[in-house]
Design a protein around this motif. Structure first.
Motif, PDB file in Angstrom:
ATOM      1  N   LYS A   1       0.881  -1.158   0.176  1.00 42.07           N
ATOM      2  CA  LYS A   1      -0.063   0.218   0.234  1.00 42.07           C
ATOM      3  C   LYS A   1       0.892   1.238   0.146  1.00 42.07           C
ATOM      4  O   LYS A   1       1.956   1.254   0.714  1.00 42.07           O
ATOM      5  N   ASN A   2       0.300   2.271  -0.965  1.00 38.32           N
ATOM      6  CA  ASN A   2       1.050   3.556  -0.836  1.00 38.32           C
ATOM      7  C   ASN A   2       1.084   4.262   0.463  1.00 38.32           C
ATOM      8  O   ASN A   2      -0.312   4.500   1.054  1.00 38.32           O
ATOM      9  N   ILE A   3       1.932   4.630   1.305  1.00 38.26           N
ATOM     10  CA  ILE A   3       1.899   5.582   2.331  1.00 38.26           C
ATOM     11  C   ILE A   3       2.243   6.759   2.039  1.00 38.26           C
ATOM     12  O   ILE A   3       3.094   7.173   1.592  1.00 38.26           O
ATOM     13  N   THR A   4       1.043   7.715   2.644  1.00 38.94           N
ATOM     14  CA  THR A   4       1.390   9.167   2.449  1.00 38.94           C
ATOM     15  C   THR A   4       1.386  10.009   3.446  1.00 38.94           C
ATOM     16  O   THR A   4       1.698  11.297   3.527  1.00 38.94           O
ATOM     17  N   GLN A   5       1.251   9.495   4.631  1.00 42.63           N
ATOM     18  CA  GLN A   5       1.150  10.138   6.043  1.00 42.63           C
ATOM     19  C   GLN A   5       2.372  10.693   6.161  1.00 42.63           C
ATOM     20  O   GLN A   5       3.429  10.167   5.909  1.00 42.63           O
ATOM     21  N   PHE A   6       2.261  11.723   6.988  1.00 43.85           N
ATOM     22  CA  PHE A   6       3.564  12.454   7.449  1.00 43.85           C
ATOM     23  C   PHE A   6       4.397  13.113   6.218  1.00 43.85           C
ATOM     24  O   PHE A   6       5.598  12.961   6.396  1.00 43.85           O
ATOM     25  N   LYS A   7       3.843  13.236   5.147  1.00 42.63           N
ATOM     26  CA  LYS A   7       4.339  13.610   3.839  1.00 42.63           C
ATOM     27  C   LYS A   7       5.299  12.618   3.430  1.00 42.63           C
ATOM     28  O   LYS A   7       6.372  12.851   2.798  1.00 42.63           O
ATOM     29  N   SER A   8       5.058  11.324   3.604  1.00 44.72           N
ATOM     30  CA  SER A   8       5.634  10.220   3.183  1.00 44.72           C
ATOM     31  C   SER A   8       5.295   9.904   1.535  1.00 44.72           C
ATOM     32  O   SER A   8       4.173  10.082   1.415  1.00 44.72           O
ATOM     33  N   ASN A   9       6.061   9.070   1.148  1.00 42.91           N
ATOM     34  CA  ASN A   9       5.684   8.610  -0.432  1.00 42.91           C
ATOM     35  C   ASN A   9       6.732   7.351  -0.399  1.00 42.91           C
ATOM     36  O   ASN A   9       7.793   7.340  -0.964  1.00 42.91           O
ATOM     37  N   PHE A  10       6.010   6.121  -0.114  1.00 44.23           N
ATOM     38  CA  PHE A  10       6.641   4.932  -0.165  1.00 44.23           C
ATOM     39  C   PHE A  10       5.711   3.928  -0.313  1.00 44.23           C
ATOM     40  O   PHE A  10       4.426   3.890   0.089  1.00 44.23           O
ATOM     41  N   ILE A  11       6.046   2.510  -0.611  1.00 45.57           N
ATOM     42  CA  ILE A  11       4.988   1.527  -0.532  1.00 45.57           C
ATOM     43  C   ILE A  11       5.504   0.528   0.645  1.00 45.57           C
ATOM     44  O   ILE A  11       6.804   0.033   0.601  1.00 45.57           O
ATOM     45  N   MET A  12       4.508   0.096   1.359  1.00 45.12           N
ATOM     46  CA  MET A  12       4.753  -0.739   2.557  1.00 45.12           C
ATOM     47  C   MET A  12       3.999  -2.011   1.986  1.00 45.12           C
ATOM     48  O   MET A  12       2.760  -2.114   2.125  1.00 45.12           O
ATOM     49  N   SER A  13       4.720  -3.316   2.278  1.00 42.15           N
ATOM     50  CA  SER A  13       4.230  -4.610   2.072  1.00 42.15           C
ATOM     51  C   SER A  13       4.145  -5.195   3.363  1.00 42.15           C
ATOM     52  O   SER A  13       5.271  -5.673   3.726  1.00 42.15           O
ATOM     53  N   LEU A  14       3.160  -5.485   4.205  1.00 45.35           N
ATOM     54  CA  LEU A  14       2.962  -6.146   5.169  1.00 45.35           C
ATOM     55  C   LEU A  14       3.390  -7.613   5.182  1.00 45.35           C
ATOM     56  O   LEU A  14       3.184  -8.267   4.084  1.00 45.35           O
ATOM     57  N   ILE A  15       4.077  -8.095   6.074  1.00 50.84           N
ATOM     58  CA  ILE A  15       4.748  -9.384   6.059  1.00 50.84           C
ATOM     59  C   ILE A  15       4.073 -10.514   7.085  1.00 50.84           C
ATOM     60  O   ILE A  15       3.451 -11.541   6.912  1.00 50.84           O
ATOM     61  N   ILE A  16       4.000  -9.821   8.239  1.00 55.36           N
ATOM     62  CA  ILE A  16       3.414 -10.422   9.542  1.00 55.36           C
ATOM     63  C   ILE A  16       3.110  -9.848  10.534  1.00 55.36           C
ATOM     64  O   ILE A  16       3.517  -8.651  10.668  1.00 55.36           O
ATOM     65  N   ASN A  17       2.276 -10.345  11.459  1.00 57.51           N
ATOM     66  CA  ASN A  17       1.695  -9.489  12.724  1.00 57.51           C
ATOM     67  C   ASN A  17       1.640 -10.715  13.658  1.00 57.51           C
ATOM     68  O   ASN A  17       0.894 -11.521  13.446  1.00 57.51           O
TER      69      ASN A  17
END
Length: 117
Positions: free
Chosen positions: A12-28
């Protein structure tokens, strides 16, 4: 043994805090987890053994081979994630070197975040 895919396309594209990156979750996990980085040099091996807890191996660099109770080896490469249930016997080896992250915990469900390969 199950194979999952680490993929930018699943992120998912993360834009909070003026961010611009993709985060793929692995495990919780809701229970403690052990996370380590392993480095197998040329001809390195993690010998055939039984998993004392569920284990998830994330391949970061290099290529290698994994197997479970059968003697058939499957090739792994960067972007692969291999999951072994508790008590399953397995082995990892490489000819030229491999770096990976190992996550171990009583409660691992990689299918919740990653697609099956």
């Amino acid at each position: 043994m199950k194979f999952y895919q680490l993929s930018k396309e699943n992120g998912k594209n993360i834009t909070q805090f003026k961010s611009n990156f993709i985060m793929s979750l692995i495990i919780n996990t809701e229970v403690p987890a052990s996370i380590g980085c392993m480095y197998l040099e040329e001809n390195g091996v993690i010998g055939y053994h039984q998993a004392v807890v569920p284990q998830l191996l994330l391949i970061l660099e290099g290529k290698g081979y994994v197997r479970n109770e059968q003697e058939h080896y499957y090739q792994v490469q960067p972007g692969d994630a291999v999951f072994w249930e508790k008590d399953k016997r397995h082995e990892t080896k490489t000819d030229k070197g491999l770096t990976g992250i190992v996550i171990e915990s009583e409660q691992l469900n990689p299918a919740a975040f990653m697609p099956i390969k």
